[in-house]
Design a protein around this motif. Structure first.
Motif, PDB file in Angstrom:
ATOM      1  N   LEU A 269      53.401  29.157  40.234  1.00 36.62           N
ATOM      2  CA  LEU A 269      52.666  30.095  41.457  1.00 36.62           C
ATOM      3  C   LEU A 269      53.755  30.767  42.260  1.00 36.62           C
ATOM      4  N   GLY A 270      53.480  32.272  42.336  1.00 37.49           N
ATOM      5  CA  GLY A 270      54.215  33.055  43.149  1.00 37.49           C
ATOM      6  C   GLY A 270      55.248  34.116  42.682  1.00 37.49           C
ATOM      7  N   HIS A 271      55.620  35.238  43.116  1.00 34.02           N
ATOM      8  CA  HIS A 271      56.565  36.193  42.662  1.00 34.02           C
ATOM      9  C   HIS A 271      57.893  36.167  43.148  1.00 34.02           C
ATOM     10  N   CYS A 272      58.114  36.412  44.510  1.00 33.09           N
ATOM     11  CA  CYS A 272      59.394  36.305  45.193  1.00 33.09           C
ATOM     12  C   CYS A 272      59.727  34.839  45.318  1.00 33.09           C
TER      13      CYS A 272
ATOM     14  N   GLY B  14      63.776  31.225  44.473  1.00 32.46           N
ATOM     15  CA  GLY B  14      63.415  32.257  45.343  1.00 32.46           C
ATOM     16  C   GLY B  14      63.772  32.289  47.029  1.00 32.46           C
ATOM     17  N   LEU B  15      63.917  30.983  47.409  1.00 29.30           N
ATOM     18  CA  LEU B  15      64.009  30.800  49.060  1.00 29.30           C
ATOM     19  C   LEU B  15      65.657  31.405  49.120  1.00 29.30           C
TER      20      LEU B  15
ATOM     21  N   GLN C 270      57.575  39.463  49.857  1.00 27.16           N
ATOM     22  CA  GLN C 270      57.250  40.905  48.992  1.00 27.16           C
ATOM     23  C   GLN C 270      57.213  42.003  50.003  1.00 27.16           C
ATOM     24  N   ARG C 271      56.716  41.687  51.384  1.00 21.61           N
ATOM     25  CA  ARG C 271      56.433  42.643  52.221  1.00 21.61           C
ATOM     26  C   ARG C 271      57.783  43.076  52.939  1.00 21.61           C
ATOM     27  N   HIS C 272      58.636  41.837  53.230  1.00 22.01           N
ATOM     28  CA  HIS C 272      59.594  42.162  53.978  1.00 22.01           C
ATOM     29  C   HIS C 272      61.069  41.767  53.464  1.00 22.01           C
TER      30      HIS C 272
END
Length: 368
Positions: free
Chosen positions: A5-8, A28-29, A354-356
């Motif tokens: 689940l997830g992208h970044c 990704g963290l 993804q946004r920031h």
């Protein structure tokens, strides 16, 4: 494979219900995220069987961080989480090896994996794998709380019994996150427990509706069309076994409203843009509008019941009957609420990254 689940921020599940262990890898963290193991353990407690209305299978659910964490902080490399299965009973499922349980994944998994899958207790498809989701979700919930974003879920409806609506969100979210049986109205909670016990006594099960509120999410999160905020949340939430319906805001109730009743008027209050109602559940055009996100998830009755059920013998290719033995929940809705909180938190951390940019998650300056 659909285990990630997830992208970044990506969470990948592994393990089987009655295997040696289950777990996940979080990738990704950034380095420097506080990993509060006591908070992780407290979230795991919410998922455990509770009282007489849950399965008798008891697991320690001790979360072990195998990599990616040092001195209480993320290292920036993948975080591997393992949870040992210490109370397994494969023998409970030996007689069902080629007799798929109705409404379980048994038959579909048999077809997909050619009979090589571990079918004991649902194997990789078991709700047992929601445990590592809760562990990963606890980390994401902590990150969001540090940004002023708070999430909580209550049992809105269970077999004819309704909880009250959300009131003051800050108060209700704090209350729910300290409850074992997440129902806001005490009388409704007692009635729901009674309904679950009646189903248990009758060797049956019941379902319900979970309602989740997200407070403090900024406007502008999500993408138009096929990567909408609703789409991302629904994808994650439909990964939880037993969830068969998802709606946002008024949801299917929109079918009974006029546009004049359904629309949420905008207003300026204290230098902020708000809506005077929240029928849209905090989302317009697939993007958050700054109001609370409201989600409803329909949870089916637990398919493992002790009553006789018709199925097929896959070896003999003929109809037969089974009676499921073992330890099962007469309802999963009260245990699923923390899983819902966790998945919502994982999805929102991913979308905010993804946004920031991922560094924003630990307090760095937004990239956008």
């Amino acid at each position: 494979m659909g285990n990630t689940l997830g992208h970044c921020i990506r969470v990948t599940l592994f393990g089987e219900s009655h295997g040696d262990a289950i777990g996940c890898v979080i990738d990704g963290l950034p380095g420097g995220i506080l990993i509060d193991e006591r908070y992780v353990a407290s979230q795991m407690e919410k998922r455990k069987p509770w009282g007489r209305v849950s399965t008798s299978r008891r697991e320690a659910d001790a979360v072990k961080f195998l990599s990616g964490v040092r001195n209480g902080y993320s290292e920036g490399s993948p975080i591997a989480i393992m949870i040992e299965n210490t109370n397994v009973r494969r023998e409970d499922y030996a007689a069902l090896a080629r007799k798929p349980r109705p409404s379980h994944a048994d038959y579909c998994a048999f077809v997909k994996y050619g009979g090589y899958e571990d079918a004991s207790g649902g194997g990789h498809f078991s709700g047992r794998l929601s445990a590592p989701l809760v562990a990963a979700g606890a980390i994401c919930l902590s990150i969001l709380a540090g940004k002023g974003i708070f999430i909580a879920t209550h049992i809105k409806h269970l077999h004819g019994v309704d909880d009250r609506d959300f009131g003051d969100l800050a108060t209700d979210i704090a209350k729910l996150n300290n409850m074992a049986f997440a129902v806001l109205d005490e009388n409704a909670a007692r009635q729901m427990e009674k309904e679950i016990q009646i189903a248990c006594d009758n060797k049956d099960s019941v379902g319900g509706i979970l309602e989740t509120a997200v407070a403090g999410l900024e406007a502008g999160v999500g993408e138009p069309w096929f990567d909408s905020l609703e789409s991302a949340l629904a994808k994650g939430l439909f990964g939880i076994g037993g969830i068969k319906g998802i709606s946002f805001g008024a949801g299917f109730g929109f079918a009974n409203l006029y546009g004049s009743q359904a629309n949420d008027p905008f207003a300026a209050r204290n230098g902020k843009i708000v809506t005077l109602t929240n029928h849209s559940g905090g989302i317009n055009g697939g993007i958050s509008n700054g109001m609370p996100i409201i989600i409803q998830c329909a949870v089916r009755p637990t398919p493992s019941i002790a009553l006789p059920q018709q199925t097929v013998d896959l070896d003999a290719m003929q109809d037969t009957w089974i009676e499921i033995q073992g330890r099962h929940d007469p309802a999963i809705v009260h245990r699923a609420r923390v899983v819902v909180d966790s998945v919502v938190a994982i999805v929102l951390c991913d979308l905010l990254a993804q946004r920031h940019g991922t560094m924003w998650l630990k307090g760095g300056k937004p990239c956008g």
